[in-house]
Motif scaffolding. Structure first.
Motif, mmCIF file in Angstrom:
data_model
loop_
_atom_site.group_PDB
_atom_site.id
_atom_site.type_symbol
_atom_site.label_atom_id
_atom_site.label_comp_id
_atom_site.label_asym_id
_atom_site.label_seq_id
_atom_site.Cartn_x
_atom_site.Cartn_y
_atom_site.Cartn_z
ATOM 1 N N GLU A 19 0.740 -1.098 0.015
ATOM 2 C CA GLU A 19 -0.126 0.033 0.032
ATOM 3 C C GLU A 19 0.969 1.353 0.123
ATOM 4 O O GLU A 19 0.451 2.327 -0.812
ATOM 5 C CB GLU A 19 -0.950 0.031 1.166
ATOM 6 C CG GLU A 19 -2.023 1.267 1.172
ATOM 7 C CD GLU A 19 -3.013 0.915 2.365
ATOM 8 O OE1 GLU A 19 -3.178 1.786 2.843
ATOM 9 O OE2 GLU A 19 -3.549 -0.326 2.393
ATOM 10 N N CYS A 20 1.898 1.308 0.623
ATOM 11 C CA CYS A 20 2.917 2.431 0.967
ATOM 12 C C CYS A 20 3.940 2.173 0.375
ATOM 13 O O CYS A 20 4.946 3.204 0.296
ATOM 14 C CB CYS A 20 2.857 3.131 2.375
ATOM 15 S SG CYS A 20 3.563 1.943 3.288
ATOM 16 N N GLU A 21 4.331 0.958 -0.451
ATOM 17 C CA GLU A 21 5.589 0.881 -0.982
ATOM 18 C C GLU A 21 6.873 0.922 -0.280
ATOM 19 O O GLU A 21 7.916 1.421 -0.626
ATOM 20 C CB GLU A 21 5.692 1.347 -2.431
ATOM 21 C CG GLU A 21 4.481 0.867 -3.446
ATOM 22 C CD GLU A 21 4.501 1.562 -4.713
ATOM 23 O OE1 GLU A 21 5.484 2.508 -4.883
ATOM 24 O OE2 GLU A 21 3.778 1.168 -5.778
ATOM 25 N N LEU A 22 6.864 0.354 0.918
ATOM 26 C CA LEU A 22 7.831 0.637 2.156
ATOM 27 C C LEU A 22 8.004 -0.908 2.653
ATOM 28 O O LEU A 22 7.264 -1.609 2.836
ATOM 29 C CB LEU A 22 7.445 1.750 3.247
ATOM 30 C CG LEU A 22 7.427 3.025 2.475
ATOM 31 C CD1 LEU A 22 6.920 3.827 3.635
ATOM 32 C CD2 LEU A 22 8.825 3.747 2.186
ATOM 33 N N SER A 40 14.900 1.477 2.277
ATOM 34 C CA SER A 40 15.835 0.525 1.911
ATOM 35 C C SER A 40 16.235 -0.299 3.218
ATOM 36 O O SER A 40 15.724 -0.042 4.116
ATOM 37 C CB SER A 40 17.272 1.289 1.337
ATOM 38 O OG SER A 40 17.735 2.042 2.706
ATOM 39 N N VAL A 41 16.817 -1.261 2.950
ATOM 40 C CA VAL A 41 17.614 -2.340 4.078
ATOM 41 C C VAL A 41 18.588 -1.324 5.121
ATOM 42 O O VAL A 41 18.044 -1.638 6.255
ATOM 43 C CB VAL A 41 18.290 -3.340 3.478
ATOM 44 C CG1 VAL A 41 18.678 -4.409 4.611
ATOM 45 C CG2 VAL A 41 17.218 -4.434 2.760
#
Length: 74
Positions: A19-22, A40-41
């Motif tokens: 949904e939030c692309e995180l 990011s990791v």
């Protein structure tokens, strides 16, 4: 092999939030809810450290002992 991220005795389940692309992390094995997000990791690792440190500081400000993860022994 899939293993949880860990910091200061706490472990987190990591998932991708469509949904939030995180990337989303949630601390495991405590009753309080601690979540954190990053793109990011490397940022996720830092967000986890910040979230746990903030949780410990917040508990101290409230005069509450921070929960420690429980470990079930079989």
């Amino acid at each position: 092999m899939n293993s949880p991220m860990a910091y200061n005795g706490y472990s987190a389940l990591i998932e991708f939030d469509n949904e939030c692309e995180l990337l989303r992390g949630e601390i495991l094995d405590i009753n309080d809810t601690i979540t954190f997000y990053a793109k990011s990791v490397d940022d996720l690792k830092e967000a986890m450290k910040d979230a746990i440190d903030d949780y410990i500081d917040h508990c101290a400000a409230l005069g509450k002992t921070p929960e420690k993860p429980y470990c079930e022994k079989i």
